[in-house]
Design a protein around this motif. Structure first.
Motif, PDB file in Angstrom:
ATOM      1  N   ARG A  95      -0.261   7.120 -19.392  1.00 18.70           N
ATOM      2  CA  ARG A  95      -1.698   6.844 -19.514  1.00 18.70           C
ATOM      3  C   ARG A  95      -2.397   5.886 -18.887  1.00 18.70           C
ATOM      4  NH1 ARG A  95      -1.010   7.861 -26.312  1.00 18.70           N
ATOM      5  NH2 ARG A  95      -1.516  10.132 -26.149  1.00 18.70           N
ATOM      6  N   ALA A  96      -1.492   4.689 -18.948  1.00 22.73           N
ATOM      7  CA  ALA A  96      -1.987   3.480 -18.044  1.00 22.73           C
ATOM      8  C   ALA A  96      -2.220   3.806 -16.666  1.00 22.73           C
ATOM      9  CB  ALA A  96      -1.196   2.339 -18.323  1.00 22.73           C
ATOM     10  N   MET A  97      -1.167   4.413 -16.311  1.00 24.48           N
ATOM     11  CA  MET A  97      -1.486   4.932 -14.723  1.00 24.48           C
ATOM     12  C   MET A  97      -2.665   5.772 -14.471  1.00 24.48           C
ATOM     13  SD  MET A  97       1.318   7.150 -12.409  1.00 24.48           S
ATOM     14  CE  MET A  97       1.061   6.968 -10.389  1.00 24.48           C
ATOM     15  N   ARG A  98      -2.705   6.736 -15.070  1.00 27.02           N
ATOM     16  CA  ARG A  98      -4.032   7.556 -15.307  1.00 27.02           C
ATOM     17  C   ARG A  98      -5.412   6.684 -15.268  1.00 27.02           C
ATOM     18  NH1 ARG A  98      -6.807  10.232 -19.649  1.00 27.02           N
ATOM     19  NH2 ARG A  98      -8.467  11.694 -18.719  1.00 27.02           N
ATOM     20  N   THR A  99      -5.375   5.591 -16.380  1.00 26.74           N
ATOM     21  CA  THR A  99      -6.367   4.971 -16.570  1.00 26.74           C
ATOM     22  C   THR A  99      -6.901   3.944 -15.160  1.00 26.74           C
ATOM     23  OG1 THR A  99      -6.319   4.978 -18.967  1.00 26.74           O
ATOM     24  CG2 THR A  99      -7.421   3.127 -17.882  1.00 26.74           C
ATOM     25  N   ALA A 100      -5.846   3.560 -14.444  1.00 27.71           N
ATOM     26  CA  ALA A 100      -5.946   2.940 -13.257  1.00 27.71           C
ATOM     27  C   ALA A 100      -6.439   3.653 -12.095  1.00 27.71           C
ATOM     28  CB  ALA A 100      -4.600   2.088 -12.998  1.00 27.71           C
ATOM     29  N   LEU A 101      -5.932   4.853 -12.170  1.00 25.21           N
ATOM     30  CA  LEU A 101      -6.545   5.690 -10.979  1.00 25.21           C
ATOM     31  C   LEU A 101      -8.008   6.241 -11.241  1.00 25.21           C
ATOM     32  CD1 LEU A 101      -3.454   7.968 -10.272  1.00 25.21           C
ATOM     33  CD2 LEU A 101      -4.005   5.826  -9.078  1.00 25.21           C
ATOM     34  N   LEU A 102      -8.229   6.489 -12.285  1.00 25.69           N
ATOM     35  CA  LEU A 102      -9.607   6.922 -12.711  1.00 25.69           C
ATOM     36  C   LEU A 102     -10.600   5.759 -12.747  1.00 25.69           C
ATOM     37  CD1 LEU A 102      -9.106   8.977 -15.972  1.00 25.69           C
ATOM     38  CD2 LEU A 102      -9.935   9.675 -13.738  1.00 25.69           C
ATOM     39  N   ALA A 103     -10.324   4.479 -12.565  1.00 25.80           N
ATOM     40  CA  ALA A 103     -11.021   3.383 -12.493  1.00 25.80           C
ATOM     41  C   ALA A 103     -11.588   3.206 -11.198  1.00 25.80           C
ATOM     42  CB  ALA A 103     -10.322   1.954 -12.675  1.00 25.80           C
ATOM     43  N   HIS A 104     -11.213   3.877 -10.134  1.00 23.82           N
ATOM     44  CA  HIS A 104     -11.704   4.031  -8.885  1.00 23.82           C
ATOM     45  C   HIS A 104     -11.980   5.262  -8.375  1.00 23.82           C
ATOM     46  CE1 HIS A 104     -10.471  -0.264  -8.313  1.00 23.82           C
ATOM     47  NE2 HIS A 104      -9.094   0.007  -8.710  1.00 23.82           N
ATOM     48  N   ARG A 105     -13.284   5.359  -7.856  1.00 25.94           N
ATOM     49  CA  ARG A 105     -13.816   6.839  -7.249  1.00 25.94           C
ATOM     50  C   ARG A 105     -12.652   7.360  -6.212  1.00 25.94           C
ATOM     51  NH1 ARG A 105     -19.530   7.979  -4.349  1.00 25.94           N
ATOM     52  NH2 ARG A 105     -19.238   9.967  -3.822  1.00 25.94           N
ATOM     53  N   ASP A 106     -12.247   8.469  -6.310  1.00 23.76           N
ATOM     54  CA  ASP A 106     -11.194   8.961  -5.755  1.00 23.76           C
ATOM     55  C   ASP A 106      -9.702   8.302  -5.301  1.00 23.76           C
ATOM     56  OD1 ASP A 106     -12.742  11.077  -4.734  1.00 23.76           O
ATOM     57  OD2 ASP A 106     -13.462  10.215  -2.886  1.00 23.76           O
ATOM     58  N   GLY A 107      -9.566   7.577  -6.708  1.00 22.49           N
ATOM     59  CA  GLY A 107      -8.356   6.890  -7.022  1.00 22.49           C
ATOM     60  C   GLY A 107      -7.039   7.422  -6.523  1.00 22.49           C
ATOM     61  N   ALA A 108      -6.858   8.678  -7.257  1.00 21.66           N
ATOM     62  CA  ALA A 108      -5.798   9.618  -7.127  1.00 21.66           C
ATOM     63  C   ALA A 108      -5.716  10.026  -5.871  1.00 21.66           C
ATOM     64  CB  ALA A 108      -5.956  10.792  -8.196  1.00 21.66           C
ATOM     65  N   ARG A 109      -6.730  10.374  -5.088  1.00 22.58           N
ATOM     66  CA  ARG A 109      -6.567  10.696  -3.517  1.00 22.58           C
ATOM     67  C   ARG A 109      -6.158   9.814  -2.640  1.00 22.58           C
ATOM     68  NH1 ARG A 109     -11.739  12.936  -0.801  1.00 22.58           N
ATOM     69  NH2 ARG A 109     -10.389  12.987   0.954  1.00 22.58           N
ATOM     70  N   VAL A 110      -6.270   8.248  -2.797  1.00 23.98           N
ATOM     71  CA  VAL A 110      -6.101   7.333  -2.049  1.00 23.98           C
ATOM     72  C   VAL A 110      -4.526   7.198  -2.329  1.00 23.98           C
ATOM     73  CG1 VAL A 110      -5.981   4.784  -2.184  1.00 23.98           C
ATOM     74  CG2 VAL A 110      -8.064   6.055  -2.240  1.00 23.98           C
ATOM     75  N   TYR A 111      -4.042   7.261  -3.943  1.00 22.02           N
ATOM     76  CA  TYR A 111      -2.660   7.071  -4.221  1.00 22.02           C
ATOM     77  C   TYR A 111      -1.851   8.154  -3.801  1.00 22.02           C
ATOM     78  CZ  TYR A 111       1.277   5.493  -6.856  1.00 22.02           C
ATOM     79  OH  TYR A 111       2.516   5.320  -7.476  1.00 22.02           O
ATOM     80  N   ALA A 112      -2.192   9.425  -3.902  1.00 17.02           N
ATOM     81  CA  ALA A 112      -1.302  10.515  -3.316  1.00 17.02           C
ATOM     82  C   ALA A 112      -0.942  10.291  -2.032  1.00 17.02           C
ATOM     83  CB  ALA A 112      -2.024  11.823  -3.749  1.00 17.02           C
ATOM     84  N   GLY A 113       0.476  10.475  -1.584  1.00 13.42           N
ATOM     85  CA  GLY A 113       1.079  10.324  -0.305  1.00 13.42           C
ATOM     86  C   GLY A 113       1.197   9.142   0.296  1.00 13.42           C
ATOM     87  N   THR A 114       1.017   8.052  -0.449  1.00 15.87           N
ATOM     88  CA  THR A 114       1.335   6.750  -0.129  1.00 15.87           C
ATOM     89  C   THR A 114       2.565   6.190  -0.755  1.00 15.87           C
ATOM     90  OG1 THR A 114       0.312   5.534  -2.071  1.00 15.87           O
ATOM     91  CG2 THR A 114      -0.986   6.037  -0.153  1.00 15.87           C
ATOM     92  N   HIS A 115       3.396   5.523  -0.384  1.00 12.46           N
ATOM     93  CA  HIS A 115       4.761   4.966  -0.745  1.00 12.46           C
ATOM     94  C   HIS A 115       4.699   3.406  -0.819  1.00 12.46           C
ATOM     95  CE1 HIS A 115       6.229   8.908  -0.215  1.00 12.46           C
ATOM     96  NE2 HIS A 115       5.576   9.178   0.806  1.00 12.46           N
ATOM     97  N   ALA A 116       3.912   3.043  -1.601  1.00 10.12           N
ATOM     98  CA  ALA A 116       3.939   1.526  -1.617  1.00 10.12           C
ATOM     99  C   ALA A 116       5.087   0.907  -2.168  1.00 10.12           C
ATOM    100  CB  ALA A 116       2.624   1.076  -2.690  1.00 10.12           C
ATOM    101  N   THR A 117       5.544  -0.201  -1.693  1.00  5.16           N
ATOM    102  CA  THR A 117       6.825  -0.840  -2.295  1.00  5.16           C
ATOM    103  C   THR A 117       6.358  -2.594  -2.894  1.00  5.16           C
ATOM    104  OG1 THR A 117       7.416  -1.494   0.056  1.00  5.16           O
ATOM    105  CG2 THR A 117       8.249   0.475  -0.764  1.00  5.16           C
ATOM    106  N   GLY A 118       5.323  -2.543  -3.010  1.00  6.94           N
ATOM    107  CA  GLY A 118       4.736  -3.710  -3.835  1.00  6.94           C
ATOM    108  C   GLY A 118       5.221  -3.900  -5.058  1.00  6.94           C
ATOM    109  N   ALA A 119       5.135  -5.460  -5.753  1.00  3.81           N
ATOM    110  CA  ALA A 119       5.674  -5.402  -7.070  1.00  3.81           C
ATOM    111  C   ALA A 119       4.752  -4.669  -8.200  1.00  3.81           C
ATOM    112  CB  ALA A 119       5.050  -6.961  -7.318  1.00  3.81           C
ATOM    113  N   ASN A 120       3.625  -4.245  -7.862  1.00  2.00           N
ATOM    114  CA  ASN A 120       2.542  -3.469  -8.761  1.00  2.00           C
ATOM    115  C   ASN A 120       3.327  -2.036  -8.959  1.00  2.00           C
ATOM    116  OD1 ASN A 120       1.003  -5.597  -9.347  1.00  2.00           O
ATOM    117  ND2 ASN A 120      -0.439  -4.890  -7.682  1.00  2.00           N
TER     118      ASN A 120
END
Length: 220
Positions: A95-120
């Motif tokens: 639920r927290a992940m969904r909330t974070a993505l919804l906080a930004h317009r097209d947030g899920a599109r930005v996240y999809a396909g990325t492979h971030a290796t940062g602390a978050n």
């Protein structure tokens, strides 16, 4: 000769990675992912386009960094909300992940396909796997469950955000589906039309997440 980051029109140079990410997220929220270009971002920062490549070699690098920034504090907020057994903790993380993505317009599109290796992102992933391992799941099952829950969350949020018209944020017209069903013979879809056209995305998300958790419980 001036450097690539020399500001245009006499404005002071204010370019660094953190400020660039903040501005990129601002532009994303204003106009959406399709309108976010490296050139437009450079213009908004008051620098030449080539200056951005100091920090982000490609637009994909920028999107990966944006995805990492979106996940800031997700694991921590879920830890505060998700007291209880493993299923409640895992649900809180999703639920927290969904909330974070919804906080930004097209947030899920930005996240999809990325492979971030940062602390978050890694902190979120580690929290998910840790909850499951501590509950007695095998290591490989815990890892696969992480992918399953994260992919479901991103996929659902993609569809949720796509269902809202970019122009005014209103849900898509349910009459489109209603007319399509009327034109053919789809008795089962017609019987469930109120649910199919519902805009209660949170309820839909919780239903799917519940199925995943119950499946994991049965496997355990």
């Amino acid at each position: 000769m001036s450097s690539p980051s020399t500001p245009t029109r006499g404005r002071p140079a204010r370019l660094d990675r953190t400020r660039t990410l903040h501005k990129a997220l601002d532009l994303l929220n204003q106009s959406g992912l399709d309108a976010l270009t490296m050139r437009r971002l450079a213009d908004a920062m008051g620098v030449r386009a080539g200056a951005l490549y100091r920090y982000f070699a490609t637009k994909q690098d920028l999107l990966t960094a944006m995805a990492e920034r979106m996940m800031d504090g997700v694991a921590e907020s879920a830890a505060e909300a998700g007291e209880g057994d493993w299923s409640e903790q895992l649900t809180a993380l999703a639920r927290a992940m969904r909330t974070a993505l919804l906080a930004h317009r097209d947030g899920a599109r930005v996240y999809a396909g990325t492979h971030a290796t940062g602390a978050n992102v890694l902190g979120f992933a580690d929290a998910c796997v840790g909850v499951l391992r501590e509950a007695g799941f095998r290591d490989d099952d815990a890892a696969r469950a992480l992918f399953t829950v994260a992919n479901f969350t991103v996929g659902h949020t993609l569809e949720e955000q796509a269902a809202l018209r970019a122009s005014d944020g209103e849900p898509a017209d349910p009459e489109v589906l209603r007319e399509a069903l009327t034109a053919g013979t789809y008795p089962h879809l017609s019987a469930t039309l109120p649910t199919l056209t519902s805009t209660d995305f949170t309820r839909l998300f919780d239903f799917g997440l519940g199925l995943l958790v119950e499946g994991l419980r049965a496997r355990r």
